[in-house]
Design an enzyme around this catalytic site. Structure first.
Site, PDB file in Angstrom:
ATOM      1  N   ASP A  74      -6.493  76.134  85.464  1.00 53.96           N
ATOM      2  CA  ASP A  74      -5.516  74.670  85.628  1.00 53.96           C
ATOM      3  C   ASP A  74      -6.186  73.854  84.343  1.00 53.96           C
ATOM      4  O   ASP A  74      -7.177  74.078  83.855  1.00 53.96           O
ATOM      5  CB  ASP A  74      -5.747  74.143  86.975  1.00 53.96           C
ATOM      6  CG  ASP A  74      -4.874  72.891  87.054  1.00 53.96           C
ATOM      7  OD1 ASP A  74      -3.771  72.581  86.449  1.00 53.96           O
ATOM      8  OD2 ASP A  74      -4.803  72.148  88.327  1.00 53.96           O
ATOM      9  N   ASP A  86       0.240  69.088  82.415  1.00 48.93           N
ATOM     10  CA  ASP A  86       1.299  68.324  82.611  1.00 48.93           C
ATOM     11  C   ASP A  86       0.945  67.033  83.432  1.00 48.93           C
ATOM     12  O   ASP A  86      -0.435  66.848  84.112  1.00 48.93           O
ATOM     13  CB  ASP A  86       2.053  69.068  83.806  1.00 48.93           C
ATOM     14  CG  ASP A  86       1.181  69.624  84.800  1.00 48.93           C
ATOM     15  OD1 ASP A  86       0.279  70.357  84.604  1.00 48.93           O
ATOM     16  OD2 ASP A  86       1.664  69.527  86.214  1.00 48.93           O
ATOM     17  N   CYS A 134     -12.018  85.757 116.274  1.00 49.20           N
ATOM     18  CA  CYS A 134     -11.752  86.396 115.061  1.00 49.20           C
ATOM     19  C   CYS A 134     -12.797  87.420 115.063  1.00 49.20           C
ATOM     20  O   CYS A 134     -13.886  87.595 115.638  1.00 49.20           O
ATOM     21  CB  CYS A 134     -12.208  85.484 113.845  1.00 49.20           C
ATOM     22  SG  CYS A 134     -12.336  86.257 112.104  1.00 49.20           S
ATOM     23  N   CYS A 159     -13.635  89.139 112.027  1.00 49.92           N
ATOM     24  CA  CYS A 159     -14.083  89.508 110.653  1.00 49.92           C
ATOM     25  C   CYS A 159     -15.641  89.879 110.547  1.00 49.92           C
ATOM     26  O   CYS A 159     -16.248  89.433 111.571  1.00 49.92           O
ATOM     27  CB  CYS A 159     -13.867  88.160 109.806  1.00 49.92           C
ATOM     28  SG  CYS A 159     -15.074  86.811 110.013  1.00 49.92           S
ATOM     29  N   CYS A 174     -17.942  86.822 112.111  1.00 53.56           N
ATOM     30  CA  CYS A 174     -17.485  86.376 113.236  1.00 53.56           C
ATOM     31  C   CYS A 174     -18.131  87.390 114.516  1.00 53.56           C
ATOM     32  O   CYS A 174     -18.510  87.042 115.518  1.00 53.56           O
ATOM     33  CB  CYS A 174     -16.306  86.116 113.490  1.00 53.56           C
ATOM     34  SG  CYS A 174     -15.776  84.387 112.490  1.00 53.56           S
TER      35      CYS A 174
END
Length: 543
Positions: free
Chosen positions: A87, A122, A274, A276, A279
C-alpha cells in the site's frame, strides 16, 4: 497480468492470479505485515498458516527503514518468498490527513523494492466528509492515476487503481468508470474501513456492487481492510477477489478472540470453540495466566487459523454452488450482516446475469431473504420473456406444490393427470397443468425437471412475504397469457387466501372465468370427481 477464472458462484470467483513472484489463488487474503511490531514472522505465515501473499505499507517502510529495503529487496527484507503487495500510505492520509511523501516518490520506491502488487497514492474518501470534499477526493485520485501512467517504469508489477467516492454511490460509479479507462491490472475499493467499523455492511454492499458494475470484469477487485471472517462470504459474493486484514494482530493486542461468527474477549470465554492447533492444546484460563506477549501471540495465531479456515469454507462453497447458503448462515451472526444480505435484492438483476445458470447441487430456500437468489430471478425472467403455453391450451389448471419432486411424479398429480386423460384426447390437449410453488411461482409441468425446479428444498410454513411473492407471480402469469378459463386447486393450509385473492383480481382484469376447488374437501375421490366435472364444464364452454 494473467487472471484465469476456474469456478464461479454469485459474483465470487475462484481464480489464478499470476504475479512476477508466484501464482496465487483467489479469493485471497493478504495478512498485513508491520515489520516494527509483527507478532508472527512472514515466513511462518506461508509455511505454517498457508498464506500465499502478504501486504505491507510502502510508506512506513520508506520512512522507517529508508534504503535498507531497497538494498535487500522487499522479499528478502520480509523473509517471504510469496507474493507481496504494498500500500502507498493512503490509510495514513485517512487517519492523519497527510503523508510526508509525494506520489512520484512512492511509485518509484515501490518499483525499487520490487513489489509484486503496488498501489498509487490515492486520496481516500472519509465516512464523515461532505459531498464536496468527496468529489475532490475522486477528482484528485483520478488526476494522480493519470500522472502515474506517465511516471511508472516497470511493467512486471501489477498496479492497483483505487476507486473512491465513499457512500456517495454516483461518485463511486464515476470513479470506477474513469479508472477503467486507465491501464491498471487490479482495482480496489477505497475507504471502506470506517464503514466496516460502523457495522454499515449494507452501505459496503452498495459501494462494492456500484464499483463492480462499472469496472472491467476481467480485472480483480481488492477490498481494503476486510478483516473479519464473519463478513468474508459477503464480500466475496459481492465480487471481491482480494482483501487484506490487520485485524488478526490488532484484535490479539486487545485480547480479542475471533470466530467465524463474531468476536469474544478472552476473559469472557470458559471454553475455546475452535480446534485449531493452538486452541486444541490450551484452554482460556491457561492463556489468561500467560504474559501479555504470549497471550498476544496465541491470539494472533488463532485468529489467522480462523481466517484461513473460513476462506477455505468460502472457496468450497463456491465450488459446490452453495455460497448463498453459506453467506446466509454467516449473516445470521449479526443483524447488520443480515441487513446487508437483504440489500442484495437491489442488485438482483446484475447478480443474476453474472451467475452460473446451473450448479452441482440444488438450493435450499429458507425465507424471504432468499428471493433475490439468481436462480429465482433467472427463472422469473426466462418464464416471462421466453415461455409460451401450448397453442391448444384453453384451460389453466393450477395445482399446489407437492413434497415429491419433480412434481409430475407426485402421486397426487399423477391421479389428476389420469382424470384428464380419461376425459379424452381433446380435453387433454385443452388443459394445461401448472404448479404454483415457493419460491418460483408458476411452474408448467412440462418444465418441472429443469434446474432448479426439482433441485430445491423449501421451508414450510411459507413466510407471508414469500406467499405474496408467489401470488404476484401467479397473477402476472395469468395476465400475460391467453387462457380462456382458470381452475385453481386451492390449498388454504399452506397458502392461506393470498394466491386465491391475487388470482381472482388477475382473472377479473382479463375477463377470464375462475373456478376453484378447496383442498379442505374430504376424500381424494371427491376432489377428483369434482375436478372432472369442472374441467368438462369449462371445456364444453370453450368449444
Amino acid at each position: 497480468m494473467s487472471f484465469e477464472v476456474k469456478e464461479k458462484d454469485l459474483l465470487a470467483r475462484i481464480g489464478k492470479l499470476e504475479t512476477k513472484t508466484s501464482t496465487v489463488e483467489t479469493p485471497l487474503l493478504f495478512p498485513v505485515i508491520n515489520p516494527s511490531i509483527q507478532p508472527i514472522p512472514p515466513r511462518r505465515l506461508k509455511e505454517e498458516f498457508g498464506f500465499e501473499a502478504v501486504i505491507t505499507n510502502a510508506y512506513i517502510l520508506k520512512k522507517r527503514y529508508q534504503t535498507q529495503v531497497t538494498e535487500q529487496g522487499l522479499h528478502k527484507f520480509l523473509d517471504f518468498d510469496g507474493t507481496v503487495m504494498t500500500d502507498s500510505g493512503a490509510y495514513q492520509i485517512l487517519v492523519y490527513g497527510n503523508v510526508e511523501v509525494k506520489q512520484k516518490e512512492i511509485i518509484a520506491y515501490q518499483e525499487e523494492i520490487g513489489s509484486d502488487i503496488a498501489t498509487i497514492l490515492d486520496i481516500p474518501t472519509g465516512w464523515k466528509i461532505t459531498r464536496e470534499q468527496a468529489t475532490e477526493t475522486v477528482k484528485e485520485t483520478l488526476n494522480r492515476a493519470k500522472e502515474f501512467v506517465e511516471t511508472k517504469r516497470r511493467d512486471d508489477i501489477l498496479w492497483v487503481g483505487p476507486v473512491q467516492g465513499g457512500r456517495h454511490l454516483d461518485l463511486v460509479a464515476e470513479s470506477a468508470v474513469e479508472m477503467s479507462k486507465l491501464p491498471f491490472q487490479i482495482h480496489a475499493l477505497g475507504s471502506p474501513t470506517e464503514i466496516m467499523e460502523s457495522y454499515r455492511f449494507d452501505v459496503l454492499v452498495d459501494m462494492i456492487l456500484t464499483a463492480k458494475m462499472n469496472l472491467p470484469p476481467e480485472r480483480p477487485l481488492h477490498l481494503f481492510g476486510a478483516g473479519h471472517p464473519a463478513m468474508f462470504s459477503l464480500a466475496v459474493a459481492a465480487g471481491c477477489d482480494l482483501f487484506d486484514s490487520a485485524a488478526y494482530a490488532l484484535y490479539a493486542r486487545e485480547n480479542r478472540y475471533m470466530t467465524e461468527n463474531g468476536t469474544w474477549r478472552l476473559d469472557e470465554l470458559e471454553y475455546f470453540p475452535c480446534q485449531c492447533p493452538r486452541c486444541r492444546v490450551n484452554n482460556p484460563k491457561e492463556i489468561q495466566g500467560k504474559a501479555a506477549k504470549e497471550r498476544e501471540l496465541f491470539l494472533a495465531e488463532h485468529n489467522l487459523h480462523v481466517c484461513q479456515a473460513e476462506l477455505n469454507r468460502v472457496k468450497q462453497a463456491i465450488r459446490d454452488g452453495r455460497l448463498w447458503e453459506h453467506m446466509e448462515m454467516r449473516a445470521h451472526a449479526h443483524p447488520q450482516l443480515l441487513t446487508a444480505l437483504k440489500r442484495l435484492n437491489t442488485y438482483e438483476d446484475y447478480i443474476e446475469k453474472q451467475s452460473p445458470i446451473s450448479k452441482r447441487s440444488g438450493l435450499f430456500f429458507f425465507s424471504t431473504a432468499d428471493l433475490p437468489r439468481p436462480e429465482i430471478v433467472h427463472y422469473r425472467r426466462q418464464l416471462r420473456e421466453h415461455y409460451n403455453p401450448p397453442e391448444t391450451a384453453k384451460i389453466l389448471l393450477l395445482l399446489p406444490q407437492t413434497s415429491t419432486k419433480p412434481f409430475h411424479k407426485a402421486r397426487e398429480i399423477r391421479r389428476i393427470r389420469e382424470v384428464i386423460q380419461n376425459l379424452g384426447s381433446e380435453v387433454q390437449k385443452g388443459v394445461h397443468v401448472c404448479v404454483y410453488a415457493a419460491p418460483f411461482g408458476v411452474i408448467p409441468l412440462e418444465l418441472d425437471e429443469i434446474y432448479p425446479l426439482s433441485q430445491h428444498e423449501t421451508v414450510f410454513p411459507i413466510d407471508k412475504e414469500v406467499s405474496e411473492y408467489v401470488a404476484e407471480q401467479v397473477s402476472d402469469y395469468v395476465r400475460n397469457s391467453e387462457y380462456k378459463s382458470v381452475v385453481l386447486l386451492h390449498d388454504p393450509a399452506n397458502w392461506g387466501n393470498t394466491a386465491k385473492a391475487a388470482l381472482k383480481k388477475a382473472c377479473l382484469a382479463k375477463k377470464v372465468p375462475l373456478e376453484y376447488l378447496n383442498l379442505k374437501v374430504k376424500g381424494q375421490k371427491t376432489i377428483l370427481t369434482r375436478l372432472e366435472i369442472i374441467l368438462n364444464k369449462n371445456l364444453r364452454e370453450q368449444l
